[in-house]
Scaffold this active site. Structure first.
Site, mmCIF file in Angstrom:
data_model
loop_
_atom_site.group_PDB
_atom_site.id
_atom_site.type_symbol
_atom_site.label_atom_id
_atom_site.label_comp_id
_atom_site.label_asym_id
_atom_site.label_seq_id
_atom_site.Cartn_x
_atom_site.Cartn_y
_atom_site.Cartn_z
ATOM 1 N N HIS A 32 0.811 -1.222 0.000
ATOM 2 C CA HIS A 32 0.000 0.000 0.000
ATOM 3 C C HIS A 32 0.847 1.277 0.000
ATOM 4 O O HIS A 32 0.507 2.260 0.671
ATOM 5 C CB HIS A 32 -0.948 -0.001 1.199
ATOM 6 C CG HIS A 32 -2.106 -0.953 1.061
ATOM 7 N ND1 HIS A 32 -2.450 -1.547 -0.139
ATOM 8 C CD2 HIS A 32 -2.999 -1.426 1.979
ATOM 9 C CE1 HIS A 32 -3.511 -2.325 0.045
ATOM 10 N NE2 HIS A 32 -3.859 -2.273 1.318
ATOM 11 N N HIS B 30 -10.029 2.512 -0.033
ATOM 12 C CA HIS B 30 -9.948 1.467 1.001
ATOM 13 C C HIS B 30 -11.022 1.594 2.082
ATOM 14 O O HIS B 30 -10.752 1.355 3.261
ATOM 15 C CB HIS B 30 -8.558 1.473 1.641
ATOM 16 C CG HIS B 30 -8.082 0.129 2.111
ATOM 17 N ND1 HIS B 30 -8.523 -0.438 3.290
ATOM 18 C CD2 HIS B 30 -7.227 -0.753 1.566
ATOM 19 C CE1 HIS B 30 -7.934 -1.612 3.452
ATOM 20 N NE2 HIS B 30 -7.142 -1.833 2.417
ATOM 21 N N SER B 31 -12.246 1.936 1.688
ATOM 22 C CA SER B 31 -13.336 1.916 2.673
ATOM 23 C C SER B 31 -13.730 0.491 3.019
ATOM 24 O O SER B 31 -13.704 -0.410 2.174
ATOM 25 C CB SER B 31 -14.568 2.648 2.145
ATOM 26 O OG SER B 31 -14.469 4.031 2.370
ATOM 27 N N GLU C 106 -11.505 -3.192 -3.171
ATOM 28 C CA GLU C 106 -10.361 -2.413 -3.632
ATOM 29 C C GLU C 106 -10.189 -2.614 -5.140
ATOM 30 O O GLU C 106 -9.513 -3.533 -5.590
ATOM 31 C CB GLU C 106 -9.102 -2.830 -2.880
ATOM 32 C CG GLU C 106 -9.201 -2.677 -1.371
ATOM 33 C CD GLU C 106 -8.070 -3.374 -0.648
ATOM 34 O OE1 GLU C 106 -6.886 -3.079 -0.955
ATOM 35 O OE2 GLU C 106 -8.351 -4.232 0.225
#
Length: 351
Positions: free
Chosen positions: A121, A195-196, A315
């Protein structure tokens, strides 16, 4: 326009302070609201979606994303045993890169490693921990906000000065649209994602009453460290074949290969709130991850206790480790070209 250190109403969009960083830089929160009453709250720390309230047929509203009430909790979350990245914009490269190494134009780059010797990430300080500028706001029908970030050449050891722009739009069809663009001063690699953690029964609930559909016939095969091997696993007769909707799994961390941006990639449905979320994207995969654990260290919004079955991430992105697999979709952004990524989360009431 560049908007910093203000707290007022602009064109009907509420902007307020969300807190101060250690250097006293003010983080701002902005609310988008459509005519149906759907609301999205976004902060410019990490271009993070902190709240998404959806009107439901059963009455009232439900906040469908996990998050925190304070900036301090977002900062502290990166020091948990496993950072959750609640609602953040992930970059420069979402997912893992094997050993943090890739070769581009005959030059080998060694990135910072932050996950079992691999780059994850974006590295030690990815885009979710950066202060973005609020550069444009529209109100009225389909309100939107654009946030921009400049990432310097060799930040986290990625090549090129990278300029990223992300526009969140709240449509009158109850869609949250994300449009990313990026340009670089040098050839580089890029893979941005949102990225919720979604939960259609509310951020304080679990996923037990929700079903999952994914329009995918194969996933990326990975090793024990979740690094792609370069092979694919067919989903026929596999536990992760969600072409027929079934209960959300309690543990999953896999990249599903998807085909067309014009077709739905995934659907999350709640029988409790009679609500569903459809996911559309122009990206070649959707990485599904179930989690949200805050290790009983941090409380979520409204004093919620988040746990490993609190939310599910969709994602939308390129394949993890694509720079190291020539047969994976292209992850190289060439100097002078523009990276474009579109994702839509559409919310609908169901019977």
């Amino acid at each position: 326009m560049e908007i910093k250190h203000i707290s007022h109403i602009l064109d009907g969009s509420a902007i307020k302070s969300f807190g101060l960083l250690s250097d006293n830089e003010e983080i701002l929160s902005l609310e988008l609201k459509n005519k149906n009453g759907m609301k999205a709250q976004i902060i410019n720390y990490g271009a993070t979606l902190t709240s998404l309230q959806i009107p439901v047929a059963t009455g009232g509203y439900v906040d469908v994303v996990l998050g925190f009430d304070t900036l301090e909790s977002y900062l502290a979350s990166y020091h948990l045993p496993s950072a959750p990245y609640f609602g953040t914009t992930v970059g420069r490269y979402a997912g893992r890169i094997d050993k943090g190494v890739f070769t581009l134009n005959d030059t080998t780059f060694q990135l910072n490693t932050n996950n079992n010797g691999n780059a994850l990430h974006g590295g030690n300080v990815g885009f979710g921990q950066k202060v973005w500028n609020i550069t444009h706001i529209t109100s009225g029908d389909n309100p939107s906000v654009t946030l921009s970030l400049w990432s310097a050449d060799l930040e986290e050891y990625y090549p090129g000065d990278l300029q990223v722009d992300l526009t969140y739009t709240l449509t009158e069809e109850n869609e949250l649209k994300l449009d990313y663009t990026a340009t670089s001063t040098k050839d580089t690699v890029i893979n941005l994602t949102h990225h919720s953690y979604f939960n259609l029964d509310g951020h304080a609930a679990d996923l037990s009453n929700q079903t999952l559909f994914i329009a995918s016939e194969k996933i990326l095969e990975t090793n024990a460290e979740h690094i792609p091997t370069g092979n694919f696993t067919a989903l026929l007769d596999h536990d992760f074949d969600f072409r027929t909707a079934k209960k959300c799994p309690q543990s999953i961390d896999n990249s599903f290969v998807i085909a067309s941006e014009n077709e739905v990639a995934a659907i999350l449905s709640s029988t409790t709130n009679k609500l569903q979320m459809k996911v559309f994207t122009n990206q070649p995969s959707v990485h599904i991850y179930v989690g949200g654990n805050c290790f009983e260290t941090l409380k979520g919004k409204e004093n919620a206790t988040y746990h490993p079955f609190s939310g599910i991430c969709f994602e939308t992105q390129n394949f993890p480790d694509a720079p190291n697999h020539v047969h994976f979709p292209n992850s190289v952004l060439k100097k002078g070209e523009t990276y474009r990524h579109k994702t839509v989360y559409r919310f609908e009431n169901i019977n």
